[in-house]
Design a protein around this motif. Structure first.
Motif, PDB file in Angstrom:
ATOM      1  N   GLU A   3       0.975  -1.408   0.139  1.00  0.00           N
ATOM      2  CA  GLU A   3       0.039  -0.006   0.208  1.00  0.00           C
ATOM      3  C   GLU A   3       0.696   0.812  -0.002  1.00  0.00           C
ATOM      4  O   GLU A   3       2.226   1.238   0.200  1.00  0.00           O
ATOM      5  N   ARG A   4       0.156   1.915  -0.458  1.00  0.00           N
ATOM      6  CA  ARG A   4       1.119   3.830  -0.336  1.00  0.00           C
ATOM      7  C   ARG A   4       0.093   4.690  -0.423  1.00  0.00           C
ATOM      8  O   ARG A   4      -1.158   4.659  -0.556  1.00  0.00           O
ATOM      9  N   ALA A   5       0.539   5.823   0.497  1.00  0.00           N
ATOM     10  CA  ALA A   5      -0.713   6.963   0.259  1.00  0.00           C
ATOM     11  C   ALA A   5      -0.039   8.127   0.785  1.00  0.00           C
ATOM     12  O   ALA A   5       1.337   8.378   1.629  1.00  0.00           O
ATOM     13  N   SER A   6      -0.007   9.224   0.870  1.00  0.00           N
ATOM     14  CA  SER A   6      -0.212  10.594   0.032  1.00  0.00           C
ATOM     15  C   SER A   6      -0.626  11.571   0.562  1.00  0.00           C
ATOM     16  O   SER A   6      -1.263  11.690   0.059  1.00  0.00           O
ATOM     17  N   ILE A   7      -0.053  12.919   1.752  1.00  0.00           N
ATOM     18  CA  ILE A   7      -0.819  13.781   1.700  1.00  0.00           C
ATOM     19  C   ILE A   7       0.382  14.900   1.747  1.00  0.00           C
ATOM     20  O   ILE A   7       1.261  14.829   2.221  1.00  0.00           O
ATOM     21  N   SER A   8      -0.415  16.125   1.230  1.00  0.00           N
ATOM     22  CA  SER A   8       1.079  17.030   0.789  1.00  0.00           C
ATOM     23  C   SER A   8       1.084  17.554   2.321  1.00  0.00           C
ATOM     24  O   SER A   8       0.103  17.857   3.532  1.00  0.00           O
ATOM     25  N   ARG A   9       2.254  17.776   1.961  1.00  0.00           N
ATOM     26  CA  ARG A   9       3.094  19.176   3.719  1.00  0.00           C
ATOM     27  C   ARG A   9       2.862  17.726   5.228  1.00  0.00           C
ATOM     28  O   ARG A   9       2.984  17.919   5.866  1.00  0.00           O
ATOM     29  N   ASN A  10       2.765  16.722   4.878  1.00  0.00           N
ATOM     30  CA  ASN A  10       2.779  15.427   5.998  1.00  0.00           C
ATOM     31  C   ASN A  10       4.164  14.589   5.764  1.00  0.00           C
ATOM     32  O   ASN A  10       4.722  14.231   5.551  1.00  0.00           O
ATOM     33  N   LEU A  11       4.862  16.114   6.147  1.00  0.00           N
ATOM     34  CA  LEU A  11       6.472  15.250   6.822  1.00  0.00           C
ATOM     35  C   LEU A  11       7.204  14.437   7.580  1.00  0.00           C
ATOM     36  O   LEU A  11       6.758  15.099   9.003  1.00  0.00           O
ATOM     37  N   VAL A  12       6.767  13.028   7.225  1.00  0.00           N
ATOM     38  CA  VAL A  12       6.789  11.972   9.127  1.00  0.00           C
ATOM     39  C   VAL A  12       8.121  12.755   9.964  1.00  0.00           C
ATOM     40  O   VAL A  12       9.309  12.959   9.024  1.00  0.00           O
ATOM     41  N   THR A  13       8.040  12.551  10.659  1.00  0.00           N
ATOM     42  CA  THR A  13       8.690  12.629  12.320  1.00  0.00           C
ATOM     43  C   THR A  13       8.766  11.063  12.651  1.00  0.00           C
ATOM     44  O   THR A  13      10.165  11.023  12.983  1.00  0.00           O
ATOM     45  N   HIS A  14       7.752  10.338  12.804  1.00  0.00           N
ATOM     46  CA  HIS A  14       8.247   9.593  13.396  1.00  0.00           C
ATOM     47  C   HIS A  14       6.877   8.345  13.349  1.00  0.00           C
ATOM     48  O   HIS A  14       5.586   8.458  12.903  1.00  0.00           O
ATOM     49  N   LEU A  15       7.174   6.920  12.937  1.00  0.00           N
ATOM     50  CA  LEU A  15       5.919   5.880  13.483  1.00  0.00           C
ATOM     51  C   LEU A  15       6.137   5.398  14.431  1.00  0.00           C
ATOM     52  O   LEU A  15       6.679   4.483  14.884  1.00  0.00           O
ATOM     53  N   CYS A  16       4.934   4.195  14.797  1.00  0.00           N
ATOM     54  CA  CYS A  16       4.733   4.241  15.279  1.00  0.00           C
ATOM     55  C   CYS A  16       3.803   2.792  15.434  1.00  0.00           C
ATOM     56  O   CYS A  16       1.832   2.685  15.305  1.00  0.00           O
ATOM     57  N   TRP A  17       3.550   1.223  15.991  1.00  0.00           N
ATOM     58  CA  TRP A  17       2.833   0.551  15.479  1.00  0.00           C
ATOM     59  C   TRP A  17       1.518   0.620  17.178  1.00  0.00           C
ATOM     60  O   TRP A  17       2.067  -0.050  17.480  1.00  0.00           O
TER      61      TRP A  17
ATOM     62  N   PRO B 124       0.010  -1.178  19.720  1.00  0.00           N
ATOM     63  CA  PRO B 124      -0.347  -2.898  19.549  1.00  0.00           C
ATOM     64  C   PRO B 124      -1.343  -3.795  19.535  1.00  0.00           C
ATOM     65  O   PRO B 124      -2.291  -2.914  20.250  1.00  0.00           O
ATOM     66  N   HIS B 125      -1.831  -4.479  19.451  1.00  0.00           N
ATOM     67  CA  HIS B 125      -2.808  -5.363  19.213  1.00  0.00           C
ATOM     68  C   HIS B 125      -3.863  -4.973  18.339  1.00  0.00           C
ATOM     69  O   HIS B 125      -5.078  -4.940  18.040  1.00  0.00           O
ATOM     70  N   GLU B 126      -3.083  -3.696  17.088  1.00  0.00           N
ATOM     71  CA  GLU B 126      -4.615  -3.390  16.557  1.00  0.00           C
ATOM     72  C   GLU B 126      -3.819  -2.786  14.986  1.00  0.00           C
ATOM     73  O   GLU B 126      -3.039  -3.326  14.992  1.00  0.00           O
ATOM     74  N   PRO B 127      -4.668  -2.830  14.440  1.00  0.00           N
ATOM     75  CA  PRO B 127      -4.187  -2.368  12.893  1.00  0.00           C
ATOM     76  C   PRO B 127      -4.132  -0.513  12.784  1.00  0.00           C
ATOM     77  O   PRO B 127      -4.394  -0.802  10.999  1.00  0.00           O
ATOM     78  N   TYR B 128      -3.285  -0.148  13.702  1.00  0.00           N
ATOM     79  CA  TYR B 128      -3.462   0.549  13.381  1.00  0.00           C
ATOM     80  C   TYR B 128      -2.217   1.414  13.922  1.00  0.00           C
ATOM     81  O   TYR B 128      -1.238   0.935  14.438  1.00  0.00           O
ATOM     82  N   VAL B 129      -1.617   2.518  12.776  1.00  0.00           N
ATOM     83  CA  VAL B 129      -0.121   3.438  12.851  1.00  0.00           C
ATOM     84  C   VAL B 129       0.048   4.515  13.138  1.00  0.00           C
ATOM     85  O   VAL B 129      -1.613   5.106  12.871  1.00  0.00           O
ATOM     86  N   LEU B 130       0.301   4.839  14.467  1.00  0.00           N
ATOM     87  CA  LEU B 130       0.411   6.561  14.835  1.00  0.00           C
ATOM     88  C   LEU B 130       1.444   7.650  14.071  1.00  0.00           C
ATOM     89  O   LEU B 130       2.641   6.262  13.799  1.00  0.00           O
ATOM     90  N   GLN B 131       1.451   8.438  13.854  1.00  0.00           N
ATOM     91  CA  GLN B 131       2.081   8.823  13.212  1.00  0.00           C
ATOM     92  C   GLN B 131       2.456  11.233  13.668  1.00  0.00           C
ATOM     93  O   GLN B 131       1.802  11.270  13.332  1.00  0.00           O
TER      94      GLN B 131
END
Length: 391
Positions: free
Chosen positions: A206-220, A222-229
């Motif tokens: 999968e690929r997703a892009s949002i304008s001006r969304n300069l990623v600084t960190h990612l964290c999954w 636990p026990h969920e299909p969600y990623v925090l950014q």
């Protein structure tokens, strides 16, 4: 290896303080009648070998829960292990209760036994600085991201060559997160893009892009299909990995969000922000459940807060978190009230770049100027944090 004691420092005139530098042996700044010769000093340092014990003098402010701020001076012995890196360290992560993995400007990834003070293995393959590292839980495998726009998978039990490489970003990779079942890898970049990879095949799913969304960190989560950014656009986003769609956007902060961490139960998360002179420079606790509201803020740093972690519940009677900042300080906070319980100043370390939980009583803190610091939480005089080693 048993710790060796440093020579006792002569008394210092009243009103003067001393400090130890990172290199060489520890000698007070006052004038001695018989200063040791360079040759004698060299023989002494050589005799200390790989592991040196050095007196460390530092002054820090202690903010008590009742609001009273005290200034204390501590004198502690700090062990100096063989350095993990020969340049600034950008990131450190715990592989297990004995080993950490780190990366930095020297373009190498290092597995280090922080209990024995030994380099276990060095991994080379990136062409530029290492920016992020994430470990697969209960495994010998881990990933490193770099300014060379690639992500590499390594195996401590395998050869020093890359086991797998993931290429797909157009700019520096600034976020890494592994799914709870270790089957997927999410990567983020300053190119405004998130990529979801199948670890088994190495293919981008999968690929997703949002304008001006300069990623600084990612964290999954636990026990969920969600990623925090977190992002340089001051926004914290929660992504659903099933289709890689934004599931929730938290209220925007006033400063760049530099880092995020999710609690072990997946119910809460913390983020931290950039800032200067005390403006910004805070960490924020959020509810990840239905309300997803801001719960508490932690203010007291004077420069950008680069990292924040939940600490093991066994450490204190109340839930606590820790933050590290470019102001050379590590702070421990009461998670519920926002009170600063302890502040440790790592003088001469330069900006603190990364923080990781080593075991139930230890923290690992990467720095710009002094490598990696091993910190220990103690309760001899209430809750305290002290530096016990550097490598």
């Amino acid at each position: 290896m048993a710790e060796r004691r440093a020579p006792r420092a002569p008394p210092v005139a009243a009103g003067r303080t001393t400090s130890s530098s990172h290199k060489g042996c520890c000698w007070p700044s006052c004038h001695l009648k018989r200063a040791p010769s360079h040759k004698a000093l060299g023989r002494f340092c050589a005799g200390m070998g790989k592991l040196q014990s050095k007196l460390k003098h530092s002054t820090y402010k202690y903010s008590r829960p009742d609001g009273i701020i005290e200034e204390r001076t501590q004198t502690r012995a700090c062990l100096e292990y063989s350095p993990a890196h020969m340049d600034s360290v950008s990131v450190v992560a715990a592989l297990n209760s004995d080993l950490c993995v780190s990366g930095g400007k020297d373009k190498t990834v290092v597995a280090y036994n922080w209990k024995s003070g030994n380099v276990v293995k060095r991994f080379r393959g990136h062409e530029r600085e290492i920016t992020k590292i994430v470990c697969i839980p209960r495994s010998s495998r881990f990933f490193s991201a770099s300014r060379d726009r690639t992500v590499t998978m390594w195996d401590l039990r395998g050869p020093s060559q890359p086991r797998q490489q993931f290429s797909g970003h157009a700019m520096v990779v600034t976020g890494l997160a592994v799914s709870p079942d270790s089957s997927q890898l999410c990567t983020g970049s300053r190119d405004n893009t998130l990529l979801l990879w199948d670890i088994g095949t190495g293919r981008c799913a999968e690929r997703a892009s949002i304008s001006r969304n300069l990623v600084t960190h990612l964290c999954w989560v636990p026990h969920e299909p969600y990623v925090l950014q977190t992002s340089e656009d001051k926004t914290i986003r929660l992504w659903d990995s099933r289709g890689l769609q934004v599931a929730h956007i938290f209220p925007a902060k006033q400063h760049i969000q530099t880092y995020c961490e999710v609690s072990e139960d997946g119910h809460k998360c913390i983020s931290c922000s950039s800032g200067f002179g005390g403006e910004g420079c805070e960490a924020t606790l959020w509810d990840l459940r239905q309300t997803r509201n801001r719960i508490c803020e932690y203010k007291g740093h004077f420069q950008t807060v680069a990292s924040c972690v939940f600490l093991p519940r066994a450490l204190a009677s109340m839930p606590i978190i820790a933050t590290s900042s470019h102001d050379c300080k590590v702070k421990i906070w009461n998670q519920d009230t926002g009170a600063c319980l302890f502040t440790l100043s790592l003088d001469g370390s330069g900006p603190l770049t990364s923080l990781a939980v080593g075991d139930t009583v230890s923290l690992l803190c990467a720095s710009f100027s002094r490598g990696i610091h091993l910190l220990r939480v103690e309760h001899s005089r209430g809750l305290e944090l002290r530096e016990v080693a550097a490598f």
